[in-house]
Design an enzyme around this catalytic site. Structure first.
Site, short mmCIF file in Angstrom:
data_model
loop_
_atom_site.label_atom_id
_atom_site.label_comp_id
_atom_site.label_asym_id
_atom_site.label_seq_id
_atom_site.Cartn_x
_atom_site.Cartn_y
_atom_site.Cartn_z
N ILE A 295 -131.21 -24.20 9.66
CA ILE A 295 -130.08 -23.44 10.14
C ILE A 295 -129.58 -23.67 11.68
O ILE A 295 -130.21 -24.57 12.33
CB ILE A 295 -130.45 -21.98 10.36
CG1 ILE A 295 -131.67 -21.72 11.59
CG2 ILE A 295 -130.80 -21.43 9.14
CD1 ILE A 295 -131.94 -20.42 11.54
N CYS B 225 -121.20 -23.87 14.59
CA CYS B 225 -121.32 -23.75 15.90
C CYS B 225 -120.54 -22.34 16.38
O CYS B 225 -119.32 -21.88 16.08
CB CYS B 225 -120.41 -24.84 16.97
SG CYS B 225 -120.53 -24.20 18.63
N LYS C 262 -125.27 -35.39 19.36
CA LYS C 262 -124.38 -34.23 19.78
C LYS C 262 -123.14 -34.22 19.30
O LYS C 262 -122.78 -35.36 19.21
CB LYS C 262 -124.19 -33.93 21.36
CG LYS C 262 -123.53 -32.81 21.95
CD LYS C 262 -123.93 -32.73 23.14
CE LYS C 262 -123.10 -31.57 23.74
NZ LYS C 262 -123.20 -30.33 23.13
N GLY C 263 -122.43 -33.29 18.95
CA GLY C 263 -121.27 -32.97 18.22
C GLY C 263 -120.05 -33.58 18.95
O GLY C 263 -120.01 -33.93 19.79
N GLY D 195 -134.94 -21.78 19.11
CA GLY D 195 -136.20 -21.69 19.66
C GLY D 195 -137.04 -20.99 18.46
O GLY D 195 -136.77 -20.65 17.46
N ASN E 154 -127.67 -20.65 24.26
CA ASN E 154 -126.73 -21.53 24.50
C ASN E 154 -125.37 -21.25 24.42
O ASN E 154 -124.75 -20.92 23.15
CB ASN E 154 -126.95 -23.01 24.27
CG ASN E 154 -126.22 -23.30 23.12
OD1 ASN E 154 -125.25 -23.87 23.01
ND2 ASN E 154 -127.10 -23.44 21.98
N GLY F 255 -135.30 -29.35 17.89
CA GLY F 255 -134.04 -28.97 18.62
C GLY F 255 -134.48 -28.47 20.10
O GLY F 255 -135.02 -29.40 21.07
N GLY G 168 -134.97 -24.82 13.27
CA GLY G 168 -134.77 -23.48 13.86
C GLY G 168 -136.11 -23.24 14.15
O GLY G 168 -137.37 -22.87 13.53
N GLY G 169 -136.53 -23.68 15.46
CA GLY G 169 -137.77 -23.39 16.34
C GLY G 169 -139.09 -24.08 15.98
O GLY G 169 -140.11 -23.59 15.99
#
Lengths: 303, 260
Positions: free
Chosen positions: A193, A132, A48-49, A219, A72, A267, A245-246
């Protein structure tokens, strides 16, 4: 299971045992998921960042489910780089997986400070998060303009001892131009992405669900966009791409690889199933076995 | 899929699932040994089958039955996910992950307990009362229809009820009930909507009684990684966002920094 199958990939000179990585912000620094999966099986853990100092994040509600996805607006709550160095690096180093540090900042200087602080640390790759959508300064503001993408990449590269992956935002008109700007700035690889800015309104309360009003959509709902962007960038830019991405299963990951991705990051699926990363890996292996693929380079970017 | 001694979502057999009050359902599952480690105040992630609904629904544990190896959930239909759950039949399966979070803190030394529930916050208190020794009194608030009252009374506790419309018990809030009854005790255990919890916390503070509150916030993963379900918790002179899922859901009231 992996007999006669070479899953190894190279991101900026760093060898990952397989292409399955975690998408930043969905996997903490791995500790929580170690109860569910064997972290040794992952190509890399993308944490995490991390900022120079602790960030408090956005007020709640921070999460809203959408059809086939979620929004989010966490706002990059994190405990800062010193905590990361003291607690998370020693923890992750117990496992045979690569450590990728997602670096965040409000200013160019802050990005450089984190990267410089990490330069003599035992981490494998830097992922520069200029995408972000949930913070007022920094983040995506750097990532939606070619000049600033190139500038921040070039500046960070001066301080970085590890290869730098630049994580791109889909909230742009032309992803290829942005990818080229990162390449010009000296990026070693690209992640794409990040989430897509979205909004959900509670019709009964007649106000946005998220306290931040907007949030980042992730998602399965965004997978076609991610695949398209990886496809476009792969055609025009030579850098290795981490596609995300998903991705929910092995088939989704294969789609990204066919579009040109070298690595894949899982993710939102981690929230749906804490073992999702392993399922993705097993799905990739099954696909390779089904079609007699010996090395993912046989199918990478062939579409 | 779990072959390496790690935790995983588990397909759980549904023994019972039906409406016990308008919009309120009770589900009993064969809980795959989850019950052996579960505690009052913890929750379980229930997963939808419909693929467009990604996120787990965190549902509090209403009853833990270690003899019959079951867990009971009592949940309200509040959206599409819980509506889906309400339509699942006994004999089918549901994916669960749990138990999650920390339960209520049970101090054996404390012998006078005040239990306060509101609406969908009532169910976890049923398991709780089984573990509290000494004098205990239950104060429950509902909009209109009450539920689970007999289940509480089965354990020999006195239950006082308040309803918004006065259809049962007193007309008013659970706070009115606490004041009217001049509730006394050494620990308050509360679960319910945020404004109710805030009011209970204020009341407990005035009465100089410690209170444990089960908080709620929109949750993502339920296991501490998404950092979605945060609440403001005191940290020295300031506060920090703590996660309801792993730092809670139960917090002592003096720790909570209210935003209502």
């Amino acid at each position: 299971m992996y007999k006669d199958l070479n899953l190894e990939i190279d991101i900026g000179g760093v060898k990952l045992k397989n292409p399955v990585m975690t998408a930043s912000g969905t996997f903490g620094a791995g500790k929580e998921y170690s109860e569910f999966i064997d972290l040794n099986q992952l190509g890399a853990v993308v944490v995490k960042g991390i900022a120079t100092n602790p960030w408090i994040g956005n007020p709640p509600p921070r999460i809203a489910e959408t059809y086939g996805g979620m929004l989010n607006a966490i706002g990059l709550q994190n405990l800062g780089v010193e905590h990361f160095i003291n607690e998370d690096i020693p923890y992750l180093r117990k496992y045979d997986t690569k450590i990728v540090v997602n670096v965040i900042g409000k200013t160019m200087k802050e990005y450089c400070e984190v990267v410089e602080r990490l330069s003599d640390q035992d981490v494998d790759l830097i992922e520069l998060n200029i995408s972000c959508p949930n913070i007022k300064e920094g983040g995506v503001n750097f990532g939606t303009n070619c000049n600033s993408v190139e500038d921040v990449t070039r500046e960070v590269k001066k301080y970085a001892k590890q290869p730098v992956i630049v994580k791109l935002s889909p909230n742009v008109t032309d992803i290829v131009e942005i990818a080229k700007a990162a390449e010009s700035g000296g990026a070693d690889a690209l992640s794409l992405i990040n989430t897509i800015t979205g909004m959900v309104i509670d019709i009964n309360k007649r106000k946005p669900i998220l306290a931040n009003i907007t949030g980042g959509l992730s998602g399965p709902a965004i997978k076609p966009i991610g695949v398209r962007m990886v496809y476009e960038v792969h055609k025009k830019v030579k850098l290795p791409i981490v596609g995300m991405g998903g991705i929910m299963n092995g088939d989704d990951a294969i789609e990204y690889i066919l579009a040109g991705a070298t690595g894949v990051a899982v993710g939102t699926a981690n929230f749906v199933n804490p073992r999702a990363t392993i399922d993705v890996l097993e799905g990739i292996v099954n696909y390779c076995n089904k079609y007699g693929i010996k090395d993912l380079s046989e199918i990478r970017g062939i579409v | 899929m779990c072959n390496d001694n790690k935790r995983a979502k588990l397909e759980s057999y549904i023994l019972e699932n039906g409406e016990i009050s308008p919009g309120i359902f009770k589900m009993v599952v064969a809980s795959n040994r989850m019950e052996s480690i579960a505690k009052a105040g913890q929750f379980v992630n229930l997963y939808c089958r419909e693929g467009s609904r990604l996120l787990p629904r965190p549902i509090s544990i209403c009853e833990i039955d270690k003899e019959n190896n079951t867990l009971t959930f009592v949940y309200g239909v509040v959206g599409k996910g819980t509506e889906e759950f309400s339509k699942i039949k006994a004999g089918e399966y549901i994916e669960l992950l749990g138990p999650l979070g920390n339960g209520y803190n049970i101090d054996e030394e404390i012998d006078e307990h005040i239990i306060v529930g509101g609406g969908l916050g009532v169910p976890p208190l049923l398991e709780l009362i089984k573990h509290l020794k000494g004098r205990k009194k239950v104060y429950l608030g509902f909009r209109s229809d009450s539920y689970l009252i007999e289940d509480f009374e089965k354990h020999g506790v006195q239950v006082l009820i308040a309803t918004d419309d006065g259809s049962e018990g007193i007309k008013g809030t659970v706070l009115d009930l606490l004041k009217k009854d001049k509730a006394r005790g050494k620990m308050v255990y509360a679960c319910g909507p945020k404004p109710m919890l805030k009011a209970v916390a204020d009341w407990a503070k005035d009465e100089k009684i410690l209170a444990q509150l089960s908080l709620e916030e929109r949750m993502g993963c339920g296991i501490g990684t998404c950092v979605g379900c945060v609440v403001r918790i005191k940290d020295g002179d300031t506060w920090d966002y703590k996660k309801v899922c792993v730092d809670g859901p139960v917090f002592f009231s003096e720790e909570v920094v209210w935003d209502v």
